[in-house]
Design a protein around this motif. Structure first.
Motif, PDB file in Angstrom:
ATOM      1  N   PHE A 187       8.759  -5.492  -6.384  1.00  0.00           N
ATOM      2  CA  PHE A 187       8.743  -6.378  -5.191  1.00  0.00           C
ATOM      3  C   PHE A 187       7.353  -6.964  -5.195  1.00  0.00           C
ATOM      4  CE2 PHE A 187      12.148  -3.336  -4.186  1.00  0.00           C
ATOM      5  CZ  PHE A 187      12.870  -4.305  -3.822  1.00  0.00           C
ATOM      6  N   GLY A 188       6.207  -6.452  -5.749  1.00  0.00           N
ATOM      7  CA  GLY A 188       4.806  -6.819  -5.458  1.00  0.00           C
ATOM      8  C   GLY A 188       3.775  -6.207  -6.189  1.00  0.00           C
ATOM      9  N   ASP A 189       2.637  -6.664  -5.863  1.00  0.00           N
ATOM     10  CA  ASP A 189       1.331  -5.739  -6.256  1.00  0.00           C
ATOM     11  C   ASP A 189       1.136  -4.548  -5.502  1.00  0.00           C
ATOM     12  OD1 ASP A 189       0.789  -7.756  -8.234  1.00  0.00           O
ATOM     13  OD2 ASP A 189      -0.447  -9.114  -6.650  1.00  0.00           O
ATOM     14  N   VAL A 190       0.859  -3.327  -6.340  1.00  0.00           N
ATOM     15  CA  VAL A 190       0.870  -2.023  -5.779  1.00  0.00           C
ATOM     16  C   VAL A 190      -0.472  -1.578  -5.866  1.00  0.00           C
ATOM     17  CG1 VAL A 190       1.847   0.432  -5.874  1.00  0.00           C
ATOM     18  CG2 VAL A 190       3.513  -1.606  -6.036  1.00  0.00           C
ATOM     19  N   VAL A 191      -0.914  -0.880  -4.762  1.00  0.00           N
ATOM     20  CA  VAL A 191      -2.077  -0.294  -4.710  1.00  0.00           C
ATOM     21  C   VAL A 191      -1.592   1.166  -4.061  1.00  0.00           C
ATOM     22  CG1 VAL A 191      -4.544  -0.008  -3.525  1.00  0.00           C
ATOM     23  CG2 VAL A 191      -3.715  -2.206  -4.162  1.00  0.00           C
ATOM     24  N   ILE A 192      -1.997   2.079  -4.695  1.00  0.00           N
ATOM     25  CA  ILE A 192      -1.855   3.524  -4.304  1.00  0.00           C
ATOM     26  C   ILE A 192      -3.218   4.121  -3.788  1.00  0.00           C
ATOM     27  CG2 ILE A 192      -0.984   5.678  -5.126  1.00  0.00           C
ATOM     28  CD1 ILE A 192       0.266   4.155  -7.627  1.00  0.00           C
ATOM     29  N   LEU A 250       0.653  -1.070   0.095  1.00  0.00           N
ATOM     30  CA  LEU A 250       0.054   0.037   0.016  1.00  0.00           C
ATOM     31  C   LEU A 250       0.807   1.197  -0.083  1.00  0.00           C
ATOM     32  CD1 LEU A 250      -2.584   1.442   0.263  1.00  0.00           C
ATOM     33  CD2 LEU A 250      -2.459   0.940   2.851  1.00  0.00           C
ATOM     34  N   VAL A 251       0.648   2.256  -0.933  1.00  0.00           N
ATOM     35  CA  VAL A 251       1.491   3.195  -1.146  1.00  0.00           C
ATOM     36  C   VAL A 251       0.630   4.614  -1.015  1.00  0.00           C
ATOM     37  CG1 VAL A 251       3.236   4.624  -2.523  1.00  0.00           C
ATOM     38  CG2 VAL A 251       2.879   2.054  -2.776  1.00  0.00           C
ATOM     39  N   PRO A 267      -2.241  -5.233   3.875  1.00  0.00           N
ATOM     40  CA  PRO A 267      -1.114  -5.166   3.088  1.00  0.00           C
ATOM     41  C   PRO A 267       0.185  -5.672   3.943  1.00  0.00           C
ATOM     42  CG  PRO A 267      -1.813  -3.053   3.805  1.00  0.00           C
ATOM     43  CD  PRO A 267      -2.918  -4.224   3.962  1.00  0.00           C
ATOM     44  N   ASP A 268       1.100  -6.231   3.150  1.00  0.00           N
ATOM     45  CA  ASP A 268       2.402  -6.666   3.590  1.00  0.00           C
ATOM     46  C   ASP A 268       3.418  -5.404   4.067  1.00  0.00           C
ATOM     47  OD1 ASP A 268       2.049  -9.610   2.972  1.00  0.00           O
ATOM     48  OD2 ASP A 268       1.473  -8.832   1.241  1.00  0.00           O
ATOM     49  N   LEU A 269       2.981  -4.328   3.268  1.00  0.00           N
ATOM     50  CA  LEU A 269       3.821  -3.320   3.560  1.00  0.00           C
ATOM     51  C   LEU A 269       2.992  -1.836   3.495  1.00  0.00           C
ATOM     52  CD1 LEU A 269       7.382  -3.566   1.760  1.00  0.00           C
ATOM     53  CD2 LEU A 269       6.788  -3.564   4.148  1.00  0.00           C
ATOM     54  N   VAL A 270       3.074  -0.945   4.104  1.00  0.00           N
ATOM     55  CA  VAL A 270       2.865   0.236   4.174  1.00  0.00           C
ATOM     56  C   VAL A 270       3.833   1.314   3.820  1.00  0.00           C
ATOM     57  CG1 VAL A 270       1.483   2.647   4.939  1.00  0.00           C
ATOM     58  CG2 VAL A 270       0.819   0.108   5.299  1.00  0.00           C
TER      59      VAL A 270
END
Length: 260
Positions: free
Chosen positions: A33-38, A11-12, A94-97
């Motif tokens: 690195f992965g699938d991105v959701v902005i 998540l960005v 998400p795995d990351l923010v």
């Protein structure tokens, strides 16, 4: 794709708005690195810290939807964007923010005012490894090449080794293409010396523009973000949600009372 081999979901967000060059540069890296959701604000929300919207509804417009990348435009603060994405827009946690890359520094005390870092803090509040990236250049024409390289290295490490619960990262990168590397340090003790420019509007009413300058209160310390940035290194400051001044607990026992 099974649960065990699916791509990380990242998540960005940012506080400069969906058209900011720092966001574009960051997303380009994160797609590796992965699938991105902005989920990003529809306009600049700089200096909003951990502000949330409670006086009007939020709207999320899906601007782009293709394999591995979604973009939502939201009429809210960076923290609103993270909250809304985690609770409503995403189909899994998400795995990351990741927040940024901010146009301008968020070192030292500035992290408390920063919408970029507010978003990272909100991710940590949901027990998601989170990081905010900032470049020491306020121009929208800034070159984010080196900041993106630093972000790539940090993200790689975050995916390989999860942060402890309640921790999040603040990364600042010097301007220019001569960045020497990345140093893990502490937040410098500093403050903003604030000034207000007083003027009058056409109706004769006084109004004020906030301005000021940053003052490093420990200019000789060599283990701070301000120092390593001045030496041409990017700074990585580990932050935490726990605001308790643990060293004062025993000292303040004298404040305790007992009421019956």
């Amino acid at each position: 794709m099974t649960e065990t081999n699916r791509k990380p979901l990242i998540l960005v967000t940012n506080d400069d708005g969906i058209k900011a060059g720092g966001l574009v540069a960051l997303v380009k890296v994160l797609k590796e690195f992965g699938d991105v959701v902005i989920a990003a604000p529809n306009e600049s929300y700089s200096g909003m810290a951990h502000a949330i919207t409670v006086k009007h509804p939020l709207y999320a417009k899906l601007v782009k939807d293709k394999k591995g990348l979604k973009l939502y435009k939201i009429n809210g603060t960076p923290v609103d964007c993270v909250k809304l994405a985690i609770n409503q827009l995403l189909d899994r946690k998400p795995d990351l923010v990741v927040s940024g890359i901010n146009h301008g520094a968020n070192s030292s005390i500035s992290l408390h005012y920063s919408g970029t870092m507010g978003a990272a803090r909100e991710g940590a509040l949901s027990d998601i490894p989170s990081v905010g990236f900032s470049l020491l250049n306020y121009s929208y024409e800034a070159d984010f090449t080196k900041a993106a390289e630093i972000a790539r290295d940090v993200i790689k490490n975050m995916l390989a080794q999860k942060l402890p619960q309640g921790a999040y990262l603040n990364v600042n990168v010097p301007d220019g293409n001569e960045v020497k590397g990345l140093k893990t340090v502490r937040q410098a003790n500093g403050r903003w010396v604030e000034e207000f420019i007083e003027r009058k509007d056409p109706r004769g009413r006084d109004y004020y523009w906030l301005t000021g300058s940053f003052k490093n209160l420990e200019p000789d310390a060599t283990d701070t973000d301000e120092y390593v940035l001045s030496q041409g290194y990017a700074s990585l400051v580990p932050c935490q949600l726990d605001s308790t001044a643990h060293a004062l607990i025993s000292e303040l026992k004298s404040y305790e009372t007992s009421h019956k």
